[in-house]
Design an enzyme around this catalytic site. Structure first.
Site, short mmCIF file in Angstrom:
data_model
loop_
_atom_site.label_atom_id
_atom_site.label_comp_id
_atom_site.label_asym_id
_atom_site.label_seq_id
_atom_site.Cartn_x
_atom_site.Cartn_y
_atom_site.Cartn_z
N ASN A 105 2.41 -4.74 -3.44
CA ASN A 105 1.00 -5.09 -3.22
C ASN A 105 0.20 -3.84 -2.93
O ASN A 105 0.62 -2.97 -2.16
CB ASN A 105 0.95 -6.03 -2.00
CG ASN A 105 -0.39 -6.71 -1.82
OD1 ASN A 105 -0.97 -7.22 -2.78
ND2 ASN A 105 -0.90 -6.73 -0.60
N GLU A 132 0.81 -1.23 0.00
CA GLU A 132 0.00 0.00 0.00
C GLU A 132 0.85 1.28 0.00
O GLU A 132 0.75 2.11 0.89
CB GLU A 132 -0.97 -0.01 1.19
CG GLU A 132 -1.93 -1.20 1.12
CD GLU A 132 -2.77 -1.38 2.38
OE1 GLU A 132 -2.66 -0.56 3.30
OE2 GLU A 132 -3.52 -2.36 2.44
N HIS A 189 -10.09 -6.08 -2.83
CA HIS A 189 -11.21 -5.97 -1.88
C HIS A 189 -12.31 -5.23 -2.65
O HIS A 189 -12.22 -4.02 -2.87
CB HIS A 189 -10.81 -5.15 -0.65
CG HIS A 189 -9.76 -5.81 0.18
ND1 HIS A 189 -9.99 -6.96 0.91
CD2 HIS A 189 -8.44 -5.50 0.38
CE1 HIS A 189 -8.88 -7.32 1.54
NE2 HIS A 189 -7.92 -6.45 1.23
N GLU A 239 -5.78 -10.50 -1.98
CA GLU A 239 -6.64 -10.36 -0.79
C GLU A 239 -8.11 -10.29 -1.20
O GLU A 239 -8.87 -9.46 -0.70
CB GLU A 239 -6.26 -9.09 0.00
CG GLU A 239 -4.80 -9.04 0.39
CD GLU A 239 -4.46 -7.81 1.25
OE1 GLU A 239 -5.38 -7.19 1.81
OE2 GLU A 239 -3.27 -7.50 1.35
N ASP A 287 -11.92 -10.37 -1.55
CA ASP A 287 -13.20 -10.58 -0.87
C ASP A 287 -14.19 -9.59 -1.46
O ASP A 287 -13.81 -8.70 -2.23
CB ASP A 287 -13.10 -10.49 0.66
CG ASP A 287 -12.47 -9.23 1.18
OD1 ASP A 287 -12.33 -8.26 0.40
OD2 ASP A 287 -12.11 -9.18 2.37
#
Ligand code: G3I
Length: 612
Positions: A459, A418, A494, A523, A525
């Site tokens: 990432n 990030e 996400h 990641e 979801d």
């Protein structure tokens, strides 16, 4: 209507007149002859005189003598009598004619067809029990069938599997569709169904494969599953039959019958859908379903490395990522004091169960203890050359220790996490403020030296948004140009049930593909909320269906770009444990493929059914 009845009445009148007239002629011709014949026969039987007398009386009662010519003419009473008789005869004749016509035109019965046709093509004439849909086309219409693109359909008597009618499907050419029938709202995911129909080519062309396809999904993601195929010819009827059980509630569901290729026209008859108990459904494993495309993983805590969740992880996933156990606060809470209890547990769990491990994460603006940014005087670091050197030395030591410890076991590391803001600028973290871009350069260089075989990822979140996507592209392009060993871009993914669009996901993958680096979904979801304030006490089933559609659509993109993507990791195992239950506010969310009871959700079935 009145004109029709008047015409019918005139027809009856005419026929009555013809019948009466004919009977009169017959009577006049036959009675004297009968009487003469009886006389000639000289009947001796006991009833002969009585019979003769009865005929004479009848004759005299119904006729009278013409005073001029002496011929016998009809008496008025006789006319009424003969009219009644004639009408009775007429009704009998008409009824017999109708019965004969119906049986002549209704074609062969099921039994006679059975006697002629090969046994494999004999249909049950009466529909089986639990039949919820039938199309026999016996009313001459196409019933509930609709022509697909480039096709025409109509009821026909050219041939029929049973009865007299079938459905004729003519097509404009290769690649055109056949006929389809809407099933939406008729089949439930809680039941199993048998779909049957009979097909035959029109004309005597070469045998052709005809197939039955179930089309299901949502406007944003429609899936075509070929459920049955049969070799059809123009001489015999062939059966297309499939067992089908909807995997989840959908917005669109239909069945289609058409040639697998070529331009053949065909007939279709006796379509039935029968319902029965759903077949026991074994749950396929994600790790196997997508084995030819990419690794599928889950982020886990140490608690999830034991018990029922661990069993689910072992069955379903081929890779794990520790959610928090490898972060700096967990692994080096104090200077030089490394604690690997939790991360070792996860690594051991993975290696003893044949799973890969993604290391997450070496350098992040969160979960980094304050001591890392404290100078030699115990003060928060300011951006000086000394502090930069101290910070990079601490970072290098931390990275080297972790990467060397798990060398050969961890296949990919999220080296930095990030580092870009939503607007595409670089995040002004303490790392950046003190060391500038050198913290990224150094992190990759040190990690690479510690394990040259591990894939090193940068990432980030929301890489489908154009600003962050383009900034990431530029940053990685620059780092690669400098020789920094960046192997991969990690896209956290996400997402929610509406955003991003499949096109946006595809655009970001395509953009990064130009860099020639590996891409990993790190990641994934999917929140059922599209804002930061709504909250449901329990998630409405309609949203789970929408989630299934969105997962299906996004997975279709990931599969399309499988050459670019080496792994897809879900951020969690099941809905019973998700970071979204506290972020952005405490609320019930359901972002994963398995429910709070660890059972597969509609989204799971949506992505495993015919993944392509
Ligand atoms: O395991 C301990 C437990 O023993 C203890 O009793 C409890 C007390 O608070 O804490 C537990 O640890 C928590 C850990 O999650 C459990 O997995 C930590 O407090 C908590 O801070 C930690 O939160 C994680 C967060 O990152 C910070 O590390 C979330 O699980 C994790 O989902 C989240 O993951 C981040 C990614 O790293 C980066 N991308 C965004 C993503 C979501 O925020």
């Amino acid at each position: 209507m009145r004109r029709a009845w008047a015409a019918v009445w005139r027809f009856v009148e005419l026929w009555s007149w013809v019948a009466v007239h004919s009977c009169k002629e017959l009577w006049q011709w036959a009675v004297p002859r009968c009487a003469a014949a009886l006389r000639r026969a000289r009947l001796r039987a006991p009833f002969a005189p009585a019979l003769r007398e009865a005929i004479r009386l009848r004759f005299e009662a119904t006729t009278r003598e013409d005073p001029l010519t002496g011929a016998r003419l009809w008496s008025p009473r006789g006319r009424t009598h003969i009219f009644a008789m004639a009408t009775g005869v007429l009704i009998t004749v008409v009824a017999a004619a109708v019965v004969l016509a119906v049986s002549a035109f209704s074609g062969p019965s099921g039994d006679s067809l059975a006697a002629r046709a090969p046994s494999s093509t004999v249909a049950t004439v009466s529909p089986p029990p639990n039949t919820i849909l039938t199309s026999d086309f016996e009313d001459g219409s196409a019933q509930d069938w609709v022509a697909g693109a480039g096709a025409k359909i109509k009821g026909t008597t050219a041939a029929a599997h049973t009865g007299r009618h079938s459905l004729q499907v003519t097509r404009r050419g290769n690649g055109q569709q056949g006929a389809w029938h809407n099933l939406q709202g008729k089949l439930s995911p809680d039941a199993g169904y048998t779909l049957t129909t009979w097909v035959r080519l029109t004309g005597n062309g070469p045998a052709t494969s005809l197939r039955m396809t179930v089309s299901w999904g949502w406007a944003s993601a429609v899936q075509d599953d070929v459920v049955a195929t049969v070799e059809a010819n123009g001489a015999t009827w062939a059966r297309l039959e499939a067992q089908y059980s909807p995997v989840t509630a959908v917005d669109l569901l239909s069945v289609r019958v058409e040639p697998a290729g070529g331009a053949a026209d065909f007939l279709l008859d006796d379509f039935t859908v029968t319902q029965h108990a759903p077949p026991p459904r074994s749950v396929p494993a994600l790790r196997e379903i997508f084995a030819g495309s990419f690794d599928v993983g889950a982020a886990i805590s140490t608690q999830q490395a034991t018990g029922p969740e661990a069993d689910l992880v072992k069955r379903q996933f081929g890779s794990v990522t520790p959610t928090a156990a490898m972060k700096w606060t967990a692994t080096e809470p104090r200077p030089g004091e490394f604690t690997f209890g939790d991360s070792d547990k996860i690594v051991n769990f993975a290696t003893s169960n044949g799973m890969k491990i993604r290391g997450h994460t070496l350098v992040w603006h969160n979960q980094t203890p304050d001591w890392v940014f404290t100078d030699d005087n115990g003060q928060p670091m300011t951006p000086t050359p000394q502090n930069k050197a101290l910070l990079l030395a601490r970072m290098s030591d931390h990275i080297r220790t972790l990467v060397e410890r798990y060398r050969g076991k961890i296949t990919a590391w999220d080296v930095v996490n990030e580092v870009i803001n939503d607007d595409g600028t670089l995040r002004q973290s303490r790392w950046y403020q003190i060391a500038g871009l050198d913290y990224i350069r150094t992190a990759f260089t040190v990690a690479h030296a510690a394990d040259p075989a591990a894939k090193l990822c940068i990432n980030d979140v929301n890489l489908t948004g154009p600003s962050r996507r383009d900034a990431m592209y530029d940053l990685v392009a620059d780092l690669l140009a400098e020789g920094v060993p960046v192997d991969c871009i990690g896209s956290q993914t996400h997402v929610n049930i509406s955003v991003p669009s499949p096109a946006a996901l595809a655009a970001s993958i395509e953009k990064f593909a130009k860099l020639g680096v590996d891409q990993q979904i790190t990641e994934m979801d999917m929140s059922v909320y599209t804002d930061n304030t709504s909250s449901y006490p329990t998630v409405p089933p309609g949203l789970l269906a929408q989630q299934a559609a969105q997962y299906k659509a996004l997975f279709a993109v990931l599969l399309r770009y499988r050459d670019q993507i080496s792994s897809v990791t879900f951020w969690g195992v099941a809905d019973n444990q998700t970071w979204l239950s506290t972020y952005p506010i405490p609320r019930v969310d359901a972002p994963l493929l398995f429910g709070t009871d660890l059972a597969p959700k509609p989204a799971f079935w949506a992505i495993v059914a015919n993944p392509g």
